[in-house]
Design an enzyme around this catalytic site. Structure first.
Site, PDB file in Angstrom:
ATOM      1  N   HIS A  37       0.935  -1.032  -0.113  1.00  0.00           N
ATOM      2  CA  HIS A  37      -0.083   0.194   0.043  1.00  0.00           C
ATOM      3  C   HIS A  37       0.902   1.441  -0.142  1.00  0.00           C
ATOM      4  CE1 HIS A  37      -3.341  -2.541   0.821  1.00  0.00           C
ATOM      5  NE2 HIS A  37      -2.575  -3.217   1.681  1.00  0.00           N
ATOM      6  N   VAL A  44      -8.567   3.743  -0.589  1.00  0.00           N
ATOM      7  CA  VAL A  44      -8.866   2.469  -1.263  1.00  0.00           C
ATOM      8  C   VAL A  44      -8.283   1.236  -0.672  1.00  0.00           C
ATOM      9  CG1 VAL A  44      -8.366   1.080  -3.439  1.00  0.00           C
ATOM     10  CG2 VAL A  44      -8.962   3.822  -3.463  1.00  0.00           C
ATOM     11  N   CYS A  45      -7.145   1.518   0.118  1.00  0.00           N
ATOM     12  CA  CYS A  45      -6.367   0.645   0.634  1.00  0.00           C
ATOM     13  C   CYS A  45      -7.117  -0.004   1.972  1.00  0.00           C
ATOM     14  CB  CYS A  45      -4.897   0.911   1.137  1.00  0.00           C
ATOM     15  SG  CYS A  45      -4.157   1.285  -0.319  1.00  0.00           S
ATOM     16  N   THR A  46      -7.793   1.090   2.533  1.00  0.00           N
ATOM     17  CA  THR A  46      -8.483   0.844   3.779  1.00  0.00           C
ATOM     18  C   THR A  46      -9.590  -0.295   3.361  1.00  0.00           C
ATOM     19  OG1 THR A  46      -8.220   2.944   4.589  1.00  0.00           O
ATOM     20  CG2 THR A  46     -10.189   1.785   5.247  1.00  0.00           C
ATOM     21  N   LEU A  49      -7.639  -3.751   2.826  1.00  0.00           N
ATOM     22  CA  LEU A  49      -7.454  -4.444   3.906  1.00  0.00           C
ATOM     23  C   LEU A  49      -8.603  -5.107   4.708  1.00  0.00           C
ATOM     24  CD1 LEU A  49      -4.614  -2.123   5.295  1.00  0.00           C
ATOM     25  CD2 LEU A  49      -4.283  -4.438   4.635  1.00  0.00           C
TER      26      LEU A  49
END
Length: 212
Positions: A37, A44-46, A49
């Site tokens: 990330h 977006v990465c939240t 994950l």
């Protein structure tokens, strides 16, 4: 450096939100998915994950260990985990590497030469129990990763390794597989006593046992 399919995944030792990780030792005899990330607290990465955490039972079924990477510190990771739990309804139980010194990012070629050197590209690596790299993917910042596809690839690789087959377009577990052209008909008769369909001499499809 550029990571090539079939090469041994570079080993490393790095801090994480769960303490120091010695990568090959941590993997043991499991499959591994390493995904990076750009930094913590990115939208977006939240969501990614959260999805990776939600799929914990699917990873376990396939003997897969998941590990994330961000160029932020372990302290930042803790705050981000709380946000993921709040917004995605999932608790992140897998490690997230705190690659603040960019050691792993550089080792795996996650920093694009024309991009901001402080952020990684959004990469995925699937690594088998022999520590060989079996898949690499690089996503643009605006596009969330498709974890259903990552699961599908794991299924394909594990099926191919077990039965010495290939898998066709859009294959999903339970679907017909392809007998490689390198396997002769005589060898195929021993390997696949259930028989197969020959569409062309180079294209033979076979139904695998249900336990595949």
């Amino acid at each position: 450096m550029s990571i090539q399919l079939g090469q041994t995944a570079p080993d490393f030792e790095q801090d994480s939100n769960q303490g120091k990780i010695r990568f090959h030792e941590w993997l043991g005899q499991s499959w591994g998915i390493l995904f990076s990330h750009p930094k913590d607290f990115t939208p977006v990465c939240t969501t990614e994950l959260g999805e990776a955490a939600r799929l914990a039972p699917e990873w376990e079924k396939r003997n897969v260990k998941v590990i994330g990477l961000s160029v932020d510190t372990g302290e930042n990771h803790k705050g981000w985990e709380a946000d993921i739990s709040e917004t995605q309804g999932q608790t992140v139980k897998f490690p997230i590497l705190a690659d603040a010194d960019r050691k792993v990012s550089a080792l795996y070629g996650m920093i694009h030469p024309e991009a901001d050197p402080n952020v990684t590209v959004r990469a995925v690596f699937i690594i088998d129990p022999n520590k060989k790299v079996r898949l690499t993917l690089t996503y643009p910042p605006s596009t969330g990763r498709n974890f259903k596809e990552i699961l599908r690839v794991v299924d394909s690789l594990q099926t191919s390794d077990k039965f010495k087959v290939a898998t066709p377009v859009n294959w999903e577990k339970g679907g017909e597989a392809i007998i490689p052209p390198s396997t002769s008909d005589d060898a195929a008769k021993e390997q696949f006593p259930q028989g197969w369909k020959t569409l062309k001499p180079y294209l033979r499809v076979v139904k695998l046992p249900e336990e595949a």
